[in-house]
Write a protein that holds these residues in place. Structure first.
Motif, PDB file in Angstrom:
ATOM      1  N   LEU A  29       2.835   1.788  -3.322  1.00  0.00           N
ATOM      2  CA  LEU A  29       1.987   2.304  -4.395  1.00  0.00           C
ATOM      3  C   LEU A  29       1.700   3.786  -4.205  1.00  0.00           C
ATOM      4  O   LEU A  29       1.611   4.544  -5.176  1.00  0.00           O
ATOM      5  N   VAL A  30       1.576   4.212  -2.950  1.00  0.00           N
ATOM      6  CA  VAL A  30       1.355   5.635  -2.667  1.00  0.00           C
ATOM      7  C   VAL A  30       2.627   6.437  -2.925  1.00  0.00           C
ATOM      8  O   VAL A  30       2.606   7.460  -3.626  1.00  0.00           O
TER       9      VAL A  30
ATOM     10  N   ALA B 254      -4.730   2.940  -3.603  1.00  0.00           N
ATOM     11  CA  ALA B 254      -3.678   2.003  -3.218  1.00  0.00           C
ATOM     12  C   ALA B 254      -4.244   0.836  -2.407  1.00  0.00           C
ATOM     13  O   ALA B 254      -3.874  -0.327  -2.611  1.00  0.00           O
TER      14      ALA B 254
ATOM     15  N   THR C 125       0.827  -1.209   0.000  1.00  0.00           N
ATOM     16  CA  THR C 125       0.000   0.000   0.000  1.00  0.00           C
ATOM     17  C   THR C 125       0.860   1.256   0.000  1.00  0.00           C
ATOM     18  O   THR C 125       0.670   2.158  -0.821  1.00  0.00           O
TER      19      THR C 125
END
Length: 250
Positions: free
Chosen positions: A165-166, A176, A162
């Motif tokens: 992806l951010v 995300a 997560t």
């Protein structure tokens, strides 16, 4: 298991997976230790937990697909880079003492939450970046390593995915989390469960309560993340990362 233990498993699974679906990872914070506490050996608990985690992905997918927030080409990229790492990690974990890795990963996971907290604007706006060949190569390598963690450890891999992806690809937290739950929760965990099931043992009689709790928890957590938005997800993500990190260390 008797009905009381099945009910306890269901409630633990429901709570753990609801928070995981909201924050983008961390289901193993409660669910995996509960399996060991109730009597399963480490390897059996890990394989059983992985199978149950697939239902988290199913429940979250049912909710997030309605929002149409996933790009199919980017989804295929995450699968192609992460799945080989999942198989590699799952194939080796049953024979490798991992307490040192757990402690190191615990401090690193706490660092994720602290990093997100200190960067106040991180993940609040969707601004895609690093969509070049170099960006995909480096981003894919890190996703491969996160896949290794996913296959070999019980907590934290979804949180790493997560935040990566951010941070690297510029997604907001809501998008995300959607990618993490659908692709990591369903496909990565499914691959890990199959690998561990072939190499180890799954306690099938424990799965009905775990699967039901994971399915419902995944749907509820995904719904709350969509309704509450990025700022709430960011705060819950930071809290869950610190708790998962402390759990891995202690």
């Amino acid at each position: 298991m008797n009905w009381t233990e099945q009910l306890l498993l269901f409630l633990i699974s429901l709570v753990a997976n609801a928070f995981s679906a909201f924050a983008g990872g961390g289901a193993g914070l409660l669910q995996f230790p509960a399996l060991i506490f109730l009597g399963l050996p480490f390897g059996v608990a890990l394989a059983t937990h992985k199978v149950a985690s697939v239902a988290l992905g199913v429940g979250a997918t049912l909710r997030h697909v309605r929002e149409r927030s996933l790009e199919w080409k980017f989804s295929l990229f995450i699968l192609a880079t992460g799945l080989p790492g999942v198989v590699l990690g799952a194939a080796f974990i049953l024979d490798v003492p991992d307490w040192i890795a757990r402690i190191a990963l615990g401090f690193l996971t706490i660092g994720l939450g602290v990093y997100s907290y200190l960067n106040k604007a991180l993940g609040l706006e969707h601004a895609p970046i690093h969509r070049t060949r170099r960006g995909y190569v480096l981003g894919g390598f890190v996703l491969f390593m996160v896949g290794v963690l996913n296959g070999s450890l019980t907590s934290g891999s979804g949180l790493f995915c997560t935040l990566w992806l951010v941070r690297w690809f510029g997604l907001d937290y809501r998008r995300a989390v959607a990618y993490t739950l659908v692709l990591v929760g369903l496909f990565w965990n499914g691959t890990g469960a199959i690998t561990l099931g072939m190499l180890g043992e799954i306690r099938w009689s424990w799965l009905p309560a775990l699967l039901l709790g994971s399915l419902l928890g995944g749907y509820l957590g995904a719904h709350w993340s969509i309704v509450k938005g990025n700022r709430w997800i960011k705060r819950v993500f930071e809290a869950v990362t610190i708790l998962v990190g402390l759990k891995l260390i202690v």
